[in-house]
Write an enzyme that holds these catalytic residues in place. Structure first.
Site, PDB file in Angstrom:
ATOM      1  N   SER A 183      37.080  40.000  35.507  1.00 38.66           N
ATOM      2  CA  SER A 183      36.789  40.860  36.650  1.00 38.66           C
ATOM      3  C   SER A 183      38.084  41.524  37.077  1.00 38.66           C
ATOM      4  O   SER A 183      39.186  41.020  36.781  1.00 38.66           O
ATOM      5  CB  SER A 183      36.220  40.025  37.805  1.00 38.66           C
ATOM      6  N   TYR A 197      36.675  31.995  42.990  1.00 40.11           N
ATOM      7  CA  TYR A 197      36.185  32.966  42.015  1.00 40.11           C
ATOM      8  C   TYR A 197      37.327  33.815  41.454  1.00 40.11           C
ATOM      9  O   TYR A 197      37.453  33.980  40.237  1.00 40.11           O
ATOM     10  CB  TYR A 197      35.132  33.870  42.656  1.00 40.11           C
TER      11      TYR A 197
END
Length: 252
Positions: free
Chosen positions: A132, A145
């Site tokens: 990401s 995360y």
């Protein structure tokens, strides 16, 4: 050509499967939700599609998955399974976070290592790890995360250089998108402050980049520009901006 995709039941993984099928790849679809991948299997035509229901968040399931498919002459491994959780680190549920680390980090680590060994022995194969844009940044209010995606990004980069130094024909790429319109938002309980790109666009960009041997794949010009300019922002300032941005997302 044959590709294995984890987290293939929805979102980017599902759209990667569709795109690879269009390109003539046989597929092994891996997910926890059997009904979803069976439904996708029926949709895909003209190629062989095998479904495996398992939970890559468990080490024993990762090892069993590899043992099940290791003789299938897989050409492309896509580590796509993953999820997020929003909130202050002191308040978020630890069991959920540890499961996130298992899925986002340990599964990627295990499967990358096992399949990479086979690929290197054959001097052929492609690994696409889904990280990401979060992997480039600090992530207050999404701390675990962001940390997991940093691991995936840096691991993939290090392996890339090791392969390059050896003159290996094996390729490894890492996908680092910004906001994407998928079920991730509901699972992580966040709303993006900017419009996300489509899952289909993200998947197509990722597959095309991986097939070309591109190391870091960032879909969309806006995210590329943002990541370029972030390097000029002091770390503490970046932390303040990231916190404010994330808090606004959570309040929407």
């Amino acid at each position: 050509m044959k590709a294995l995709i984890t987290g293939a039941s929805s979102g980017i993984g599902r759209d990667m499967a569709r795109y690879l099928a269009q390109k003539g790849f046989d597929l092994i679809l891996v997910a926890r939700r059997e009904d979803r991948i069976k439904e996708l299997q029926k949709e895909l035509s003209g190629v062989s599609v095998r479904c495996i229901t398992t939970d890559v968040g468990r080490v024993e399931d990762c090892l069993a998955l590899y043992e099940t498919v290791k003789d299938d002459q897989i050409d492309m491994l896509i580590n796509n399974a993953g999820f997020g959780l929003a909130g202050e680190f002191v308040r978020t549920d630890m069991d959920t976070e540890l499961n996130m680390i298992d899925v986002n980090v340990r599964a990627v680590h295990i499967l990358t290592k096992l399949f990479l060994r086979d690929f290197v022995a054959r001097d052929h194969g492609i690994i696409l790890n889904v990280a990401s844009s979060a992997g480039f940044m600090p992530g207050p209010l999404l701390s675990t995360y962001y940390a997991t995606k940093n691991y995936v990004l840096r691991l993939s980069e290090a392996i890339y250089e090791e392969l390059r130094r050896k003159g290996s024909k094996v390729k490894i790429s890492v996908l680092c998108p910004g906001p994407v319109n998928t079920e991730f938002n509901q699972v992580a309980k966040v709303k993006f402050a900017v419009d996300g790109i489509s899952s289909e666009f993200c998947a197509h960009t990722a597959i095309d980049g991986a097939l070309k041997g591109k190391l870091i794949i960032i879909p969309g010009g806006m995210m590329k520009a943002g990541l370029f300019f972030r390097r000029f922002v002091p770390e503490k300032t970046l932390l303040k901006l990231a916190y404010g941005f994330q808090r606004r997302k959570n309040e929407k």
